[in-house]
Write an enzyme that holds these catalytic residues in place. Structure first.
Site, short mmCIF file in Angstrom:
data_model
loop_
_atom_site.label_atom_id
_atom_site.label_comp_id
_atom_site.label_asym_id
_atom_site.label_seq_id
_atom_site.Cartn_x
_atom_site.Cartn_y
_atom_site.Cartn_z
N LEU A 38 0.81 -1.22 0.00
CA LEU A 38 0.00 0.00 0.00
C LEU A 38 0.85 1.28 0.00
O LEU A 38 0.41 2.32 0.46
CB LEU A 38 -0.99 0.01 1.18
N TYR A 148 15.62 3.32 -13.28
CA TYR A 148 14.34 2.64 -13.48
C TYR A 148 14.41 1.70 -14.69
O TYR A 148 14.05 0.52 -14.62
CB TYR A 148 13.23 3.69 -13.69
N ASN A 177 2.89 3.80 -22.84
CA ASN A 177 2.27 4.76 -21.91
C ASN A 177 0.84 4.33 -21.57
O ASN A 177 -0.09 4.64 -22.31
CB ASN A 177 2.31 6.16 -22.51
N PHE A 209 4.90 20.57 -21.33
CA PHE A 209 6.33 20.86 -21.31
C PHE A 209 6.85 20.80 -22.74
O PHE A 209 6.95 19.71 -23.32
CB PHE A 209 7.07 19.87 -20.41
C1 UD1 Z 1 6.84 7.01 -19.65
C2 UD1 Z 1 6.69 6.30 -18.34
C3 UD1 Z 1 8.02 6.03 -17.73
C4 UD1 Z 1 8.93 5.34 -18.73
C5 UD1 Z 1 8.98 6.07 -20.04
C6 UD1 Z 1 9.76 5.25 -21.05
C7 UD1 Z 1 4.56 6.95 -17.39
C8 UD1 Z 1 3.88 7.77 -16.35
N1 UD1 Z 1 5.89 7.08 -17.44
O1 UD1 Z 1 7.40 8.30 -19.44
O2 UD1 Z 1 7.84 5.22 -16.60
O3 UD1 Z 1 10.23 5.31 -18.24
O4 UD1 Z 1 7.66 6.26 -20.51
O5 UD1 Z 1 9.32 5.27 -22.28
O6 UD1 Z 1 3.95 6.21 -18.14
N2 UD1 Z 1 4.06 16.14 -19.78
C9 UD1 Z 1 3.50 17.38 -19.92
N3 UD1 Z 1 2.76 17.86 -18.89
C10 UD1 Z 1 2.55 17.20 -17.73
C11 UD1 Z 1 3.14 15.91 -17.58
C12 UD1 Z 1 3.90 15.42 -18.64
O7 UD1 Z 1 3.67 18.05 -20.95
O8 UD1 Z 1 1.85 17.71 -16.85
C13 UD1 Z 1 4.82 15.58 -20.92
C14 UD1 Z 1 6.18 15.06 -20.58
O9 UD1 Z 1 7.13 16.10 -20.56
C15 UD1 Z 1 6.40 14.07 -21.74
C16 UD1 Z 1 4.98 13.53 -22.01
O10 UD1 Z 1 4.11 14.46 -21.41
O11 UD1 Z 1 6.85 14.73 -22.88
C17 UD1 Z 1 4.74 12.17 -21.41
O12 UD1 Z 1 5.11 12.20 -20.06
P1 UD1 Z 1 4.81 10.98 -19.04
O13 UD1 Z 1 3.36 10.69 -19.00
O14 UD1 Z 1 5.48 11.33 -17.77
O15 UD1 Z 1 5.46 9.73 -19.73
P2 UD1 Z 1 6.92 9.45 -20.33
O16 UD1 Z 1 7.83 10.60 -20.13
O17 UD1 Z 1 6.72 9.00 -21.74
#
Ligand code: UD1
Length: 315
Positions: A38, A148, A177, A209
């Protein structure tokens, strides 16, 4: 009461993906045993499952004796328990390794000792690192760039070693994802879709971002569960690694647009500096898994619609 149901262990069974696997197993007539500490999982994630079909062991996957107790009498194991946060692994590589790799070894060793038929492991696309060739094929060189990713790869390798050397059948699913209900939006490093949805239901614009043209292979959690249940028993799955992605990339701008469209909002994304270390695009070649009969059924739009509905009901 005696039961002739097959028992399946799900580590991390109170978590995001694990709880959905537990639900599906119970629906298919299995008995699910959950091992979860948990730390991020929640009992409310499994609250709707009939209690006679599940057993919940509160304990740590890093503890060998606990894992041995949990695994006894199980024919299959889904090993989902992990620190899912890449930044945590970067801040604490030693602590994370104990969980993301050490616990996998615990599970494999206990599986060997107690004659488990097959272990299905929650791997990650993170093993591919930032090499830009797309789509990612399982046969491509791996080059993880975070603790990781390294732990996920080491776990895969050890799993395949147990498969070959000790005859413990092992299947690795490299998740792309994953999104869906019960994904925690509370950290800035949670899955982007869970964060966007959380903000949206509060009427707050998403933060992107970079330019938002970056894309990911988003896959809905029910399709990920279907992949897990498929490889659990499929005769051609043992000893192999499979990408779990739809094979389609969606940009963040498209996600923001779809969310507005589905909810009638017109929130304009706020753009901030790109996140250091972000990859630009990610897309899976899913030929290997589709050849086994997997077909991702949920489109991004339908998955988002279902997710928004669930969040609104819960709010
Ligand atoms: C994902 C995995 C991670 C893995 C990686 C490898 C998740 C949550 N993370 O990371 O464990 O190591 O793939 O391929 O599935 N973003 C925004 N705004 C936000 C949050 C994120 O613009 O509020 C952007 C990030 O900068 C990125 C994209 O969204 O460009 C995806 O981010 P995220 O969901 O964290 O996943 P990954 O970075 O692909």
């Amino acid at each position: 009461m005696a039961t002739d149901k097959i028992t399946v262990l799900v580590t991390g069974g109170c978590g995001f993906i694990g709880s959905h696997i537990v639900e599906a197993l119970v629906k298919k007539g299995y008995k699910a045993r959950i091992l979860d500490n948990l730390s991020t999982g929640k009992l409310e994630n499994i609250a709707a499952i009939p209690s006679e079909d599940i057993e919940v062991l509160l304990g740590d996957v890093t503890d060998h004796a606990t894992v041995e107790t949990a695994i006894q009498g199980c024919e299959y194991v889904f090993h989902e328990a992990a620190i899912a946060s890449v930044p945590i692994s970067v801040n604490d590589p030693v602590g994370t390794d104990k969980i993301n790799y050490g616990a996998t070894l615990n599970v494999l060793e206990a599986a060997r000792k107690y004659g488990v038929r097959r272990v299905v492991f929650a791997g990650s696309a993170a093993v591919y690192g930032d090499e830009p060739t797309l789509p990612k094929r399982e046969s491509m060189p791996t080059n993880p760039i975070t603790p990781y990713g390294v732990d996920k790869l080491a776990s895969e390798l050890m799993g395949h070693c147990y498969n070959r050397t000790f005859g413990v059948e092992f299947v690795c699913l490299r998740y792309f994802n994953v999104f869906g209900r019960r994904q925690d939006p509370s950290s800035p490093y949670s899955g982007v879709i869970s964060i966007f949805c959380d903000r949206l239901v509060q009427g707050v614009a998403p933060v992107i971002f970079g330019d938002g043209q970056q894309s990911r292979d988003f896959v809905y959690v029910s399709d990920v569960v279907a992949a897990n249940l498929l490889v659990m028993e499929h005769p051609d799955a043992a000893g192999r690694t499979f990408n779990v992605g739809r094979g389609k990339a969606t940009s963040l701008l498209d996600i923001a647009h779809l969310l507005n469209d589905l909810t009638g909002h017109s929130l304009q994304p706020i753009h901030k500096e790109p996140r250091p270390g972000d990859i630009r695009h990610s897309i899976a070649d899913n030929t290997a898994l589709t050849a086994l009969g997997w077909l991702p059924k949920v489109t991004i739009r339908d998955g988002l619609a279902e997710l928004i509905e669930a969040i609104q009901i819960a709010a």
